[in-house]
Design a protein around this motif. Structure first.
Motif, PDB file in Angstrom:
ATOM      1  N   VAL A  95       0.145  10.332   7.500  1.00  0.00           N
ATOM      2  CA  VAL A  95       0.162  10.218   6.041  1.00  0.00           C
ATOM      3  C   VAL A  95      -1.189   9.720   5.548  1.00  0.00           C
ATOM      4  CG1 VAL A  95       1.212   9.040   4.070  1.00  0.00           C
ATOM      5  CG2 VAL A  95       2.644   9.846   5.960  1.00  0.00           C
ATOM      6  N   SER A  96      -1.696  10.381   4.518  1.00  0.00           N
ATOM      7  CA  SER A  96      -2.996  10.022   3.944  1.00  0.00           C
ATOM      8  C   SER A  96      -2.808   9.255   2.634  1.00  0.00           C
ATOM      9  CB  SER A  96      -3.809  11.299   3.676  1.00  0.00           C
ATOM     10  OG  SER A  96      -4.932  11.027   2.866  1.00  0.00           O
ATOM     11  N   ASN A  97      -3.818   8.478   2.277  1.00  0.00           N
ATOM     12  CA  ASN A  97      -3.809   7.794   0.975  1.00  0.00           C
ATOM     13  C   ASN A  97      -4.795   8.446   0.015  1.00  0.00           C
ATOM     14  OD1 ASN A  97      -6.201   6.955   2.153  1.00  0.00           O
ATOM     15  ND2 ASN A  97      -6.029   4.846   1.416  1.00  0.00           N
TER      16      ASN A  97
ATOM     17  N   GLN B 176      -3.784   6.581  -6.627  1.00  0.00           N
ATOM     18  CA  GLN B 176      -3.442   5.181  -6.395  1.00  0.00           C
ATOM     19  C   GLN B 176      -3.982   4.640  -5.066  1.00  0.00           C
ATOM     20  OE1 GLN B 176      -1.213   7.498  -7.421  1.00  0.00           O
ATOM     21  NE2 GLN B 176      -1.079   6.814  -9.545  1.00  0.00           N
ATOM     22  N   GLY B 177      -4.394   5.526  -4.188  1.00  0.00           N
ATOM     23  CA  GLY B 177      -4.888   5.087  -2.882  1.00  0.00           C
ATOM     24  C   GLY B 177      -3.804   4.493  -2.018  1.00  0.00           C
ATOM     25  N   GLU B 178      -2.566   5.020  -2.139  1.00  0.00           N
ATOM     26  CA  GLU B 178      -1.431   4.478  -1.396  1.00  0.00           C
ATOM     27  C   GLU B 178      -0.838   5.538  -0.470  1.00  0.00           C
ATOM     28  OE1 GLU B 178       1.383   2.764  -4.090  1.00  0.00           O
ATOM     29  OE2 GLU B 178       0.081   1.073  -4.598  1.00  0.00           O
TER      30      GLU B 178
ATOM     31  N   PRO C 214       7.402  10.232   0.737  1.00  0.00           N
ATOM     32  CA  PRO C 214       7.712  11.661   0.613  1.00  0.00           C
ATOM     33  C   PRO C 214       6.706  12.573   1.310  1.00  0.00           C
ATOM     34  CG  PRO C 214       8.083  10.552  -1.474  1.00  0.00           C
ATOM     35  CD  PRO C 214       7.420   9.551  -0.575  1.00  0.00           C
ATOM     36  N   ASP C 215       5.497  12.059   1.574  1.00  0.00           N
ATOM     37  CA  ASP C 215       4.521  12.876   2.300  1.00  0.00           C
ATOM     38  C   ASP C 215       5.006  13.186   3.715  1.00  0.00           C
ATOM     39  OD1 ASP C 215       2.991  12.759   0.059  1.00  0.00           O
ATOM     40  OD2 ASP C 215       1.428  11.457   0.889  1.00  0.00           O
ATOM     41  N   VAL C 216       5.851  12.311   4.279  1.00  0.00           N
ATOM     42  CA  VAL C 216       6.421  12.570   5.598  1.00  0.00           C
ATOM     43  C   VAL C 216       7.260  13.843   5.568  1.00  0.00           C
ATOM     44  CG1 VAL C 216       8.080  11.722   7.321  1.00  0.00           C
ATOM     45  CG2 VAL C 216       6.403  10.161   6.317  1.00  0.00           C
TER      46      VAL C 216
ATOM     47  N   LEU D 179       0.828  -1.208   0.000  1.00  0.00           N
ATOM     48  CA  LEU D 179       0.000   0.000   0.000  1.00  0.00           C
ATOM     49  C   LEU D 179       0.861   1.256   0.000  1.00  0.00           C
ATOM     50  CD1 LEU D 179      -2.757  -1.090   2.557  1.00  0.00           C
ATOM     51  CD2 LEU D 179      -2.824  -1.199   0.052  1.00  0.00           C
ATOM     52  N   GLY D 180       2.074   1.171  -0.534  1.00  0.00           N
ATOM     53  CA  GLY D 180       2.915   2.348  -0.643  1.00  0.00           C
ATOM     54  C   GLY D 180       4.128   2.302   0.269  1.00  0.00           C
ATOM     55  N   THR D 181       5.056   3.211   0.004  1.00  0.00           N
ATOM     56  CA  THR D 181       6.325   3.205   0.727  1.00  0.00           C
ATOM     57  C   THR D 181       6.177   3.618   2.195  1.00  0.00           C
ATOM     58  OG1 THR D 181       6.719   5.397  -0.237  1.00  0.00           O
ATOM     59  CG2 THR D 181       7.784   3.512  -1.302  1.00  0.00           C
ATOM     60  N   ALA D 182       5.289   4.572   2.482  1.00  0.00           N
ATOM     61  CA  ALA D 182       5.069   4.957   3.880  1.00  0.00           C
ATOM     62  C   ALA D 182       4.455   3.801   4.659  1.00  0.00           C
ATOM     63  CB  ALA D 182       4.168   6.186   3.961  1.00  0.00           C
ATOM     64  N   HIS D 183       3.533   3.112   4.033  1.00  0.00           N
ATOM     65  CA  HIS D 183       2.919   1.937   4.655  1.00  0.00           C
ATOM     66  C   HIS D 183       3.969   0.859   4.912  1.00  0.00           C
ATOM     67  CE1 HIS D 183       0.656  -1.974   4.471  1.00  0.00           C
ATOM     68  NE2 HIS D 183      -0.123  -1.316   5.323  1.00  0.00           N
ATOM     69  N   ALA D 184       4.917   0.709   3.989  1.00  0.00           N
ATOM     70  CA  ALA D 184       5.974  -0.277   4.152  1.00  0.00           C
ATOM     71  C   ALA D 184       6.840   0.048   5.371  1.00  0.00           C
ATOM     72  CB  ALA D 184       6.832  -0.342   2.892  1.00  0.00           C
ATOM     73  N   VAL D 185       7.277   1.301   5.488  1.00  0.00           N
ATOM     74  CA  VAL D 185       8.116   1.691   6.628  1.00  0.00           C
ATOM     75  C   VAL D 185       7.357   1.509   7.940  1.00  0.00           C
ATOM     76  CG1 VAL D 185       9.377   3.595   7.707  1.00  0.00           C
ATOM     77  CG2 VAL D 185       9.470   3.287   5.228  1.00  0.00           C
TER      78      VAL D 185
END
Length: 459
Positions: free
Chosen positions: A188-190, A194-196, A200-202, A77-83
């Motif tokens: 961070v919002s999705n 893409q809904g992810e 970089p939003d951080v 669900l995206g890089t922020a979700h991964a971290v």
């Protein structure tokens, strides 16, 4: 020294690779991309390394082993979700976290260390690794303020004319104050197409809170290359190959044609060794000094001594001593042990066998499951017959024995010290030391046979 952590993103399947193999496991110069990244990170003084796995999690963990901890991203669900999946290991801890992608195999420990040091020096809450791109098309641009800190990151599609002219780009590698990172991740919002959840939003969240966002520009753009398809994989291979070959040449190895020589990152080669064109040196191969390897040879996971020559041959998982001559067109198969001063000539195959000091198999022989002593001569066409269709057996040839041409040694069998085996023999029983063994049919000459055969054919 403050605590330092690393998060390596390795959960993506990599659909653009169009492969059954998970993206980060694709090799560059013989080593999976993610292994390159982890190997560089482990050179640093870090408290914890967490690798985020998803697709192919078991295979990635099998590759990396106990060098790091793991967190599972079940849905990508995206890089922020991964971290965020590393929260159980890292959330609430004081220190600095560096986030790297597992598909950036060219990154070096020196650059990572420089990024960490710059981050600490600037007292930033986040620091972006940037690079100058000759063609920044498609990359996010780094817009700095008058203090040199990051004002914003502008994606290519959103950039105005002035921003498009910027050549400093975001590489996707970041340093964060760890505590601030995990607090910001919760915000961070999705809310995007893409809904992810994007990492970089951080940066934007921290900047909006008045925190310093710094950037460290690496001098080597190549290090930042991310591999998303086979074209980029080929480019990374070429860059890594050049880097490896240049290192060896600067250390005293002569590589005649670097563009056509392939050496693994783990190989070790001694001074004054010459590597000829078309040679592949794979895995954890160690080659001594004053050797000559190639042309057109494949060496994998071998330990080779000094002053040895291997020409147009293949050698795998074996030990080869000093002053050995191998080839052309020889095949040293796994678990062989070739001692000093041995000669293995053209079209000789050695498998799971030892060759004692000074022994020779000059041409057209198969030596399998054998213990060959010192100063043994194996004549042309000598074969150790080691397999009965079900089991394999050992042949022993003791010191100083002489095996005549076209001899078959039917294992299990021992040829004693100093014994002779006559050419054309098939040996099925042990030969005592110093004996001559003849195991062939007695020659019979049929007088005028040829003339009679011709008369019969003409009648």
């Amino acid at each position: 020294m403050e605590n330092r952590y690393a998060v390596i993103l390795a959960a993506g399947q990599g659909t653009r690779m169009k492969s059954k193999l998970y993206k980060v496991l694709h090799p560059v110069c013989g080593k999976p991309m993610v292994q390159h990244v982890v190997d560089q990170v482990t050179k640093l003084d870090l408290n914890t390394i967490v690798t985020i796995v998803g697709h192919g999690a078991e295979k990635v963990q099998s590759q990396l082993g106990s060098t790091c901890e793991y967190a599972l991203q079940q849905e990508q669900l995206g890089t922020a979700h991964a971290v965020m999946q590393a929260a159980p290991q890292l959330e609430g801890k004081e220190g600095t976290t560096i986030v790297l992608c597992g598909d950036t195999p060219l990154i070096t420990s020196e650059t990572i260390e420089a990024l960490l040091n710059h981050h600490a020096k600037t007292n930033a809450k986040a620091t972006i690794l940037t690079a100058k791109a000759d063609d920044p098309t498609g990359y996010g641009r780094i817009v700095r303020n008058e203090d040199g800190h990051v004002y914003k990151i502008v994606e290519h599609k959103d950039a105005n004319e002035d921003e498009l002219a910027i050549t400093e780009i975001n590489t996707g590698t970041y340093c964060f104050d760890n505590a601030f990172l995990f607090e910001a991740l919760k915000q961070v919002s999705n809310d995007n197409v893409q809904g992810e959840y994007y990492l970089p939003d951080v940066i934007e969240i921290l900047k909006d809170n008045g925190e310093i966002i710094s950037a460290y520009q690496t001098e080597c753009f190549d290090e930042t290359l991310g591999v998303n398809d086979r074209v980029a994989l080929s480019r990374a291979e070429k860059i890594m190959k050049r880097r490896i070959n240049e290192k060896h040449m600067r250390n005293g190895v002569s590589i005649i044609d670097p563009e056509n020589t392939y050496i693994s990152v783990e190989a070790q080669i001694g001074r004054d060794t010459v590597i000829n064109p078309g040679t592949m040196i794979i895995g954890r191969t160690v080659i001594g000094e004053d050797c000559e390897i190639g042309p057109n040879s494949e060496i994998k996971d071998c330990h080779i001594g000094d002053s040895t020559a291997i020409r147009q041959s293949v050698a795998h998982d074996s030990k080869i001593g000093d002053n050995v001559k191998i080839g052309p067109f020889a095949h040293i198969r796994p678990e062989s042990n070739i001692l000093d001063d041995v000669k293995v000539g053209n079209f000789v195959e050695i498998k799971k066998s030892s060759m004692g000091k000074g022994s020779k198999a000059s041409h057209l022989s198969y030596i399998g499951d054998a213990e060959v002593g010192a100063d043994v001569n194996l004549g042309c066409g000598s074969i150790t017959v080691n397999y009965d269709g079900k089991n394999k057996y050992l042949t022993k040839i003791e010191d100083g024995a002489f095996i005549g041409c076209n001899s078959n040694l039917i294992a299990p069998v021992t040829v004693g010290t100093g014994a002779y085996v006559a050419a054309g023999s098939t040996i099925t029983e042990d030969v005592p030391g110093e004996a001559l063994s003849i195991a062939r049919a007695r020659q019979v000459n049929k007088e005028n046979y040829s003339s009679k055969l011709k008369m019969n054919n003409n009648s």
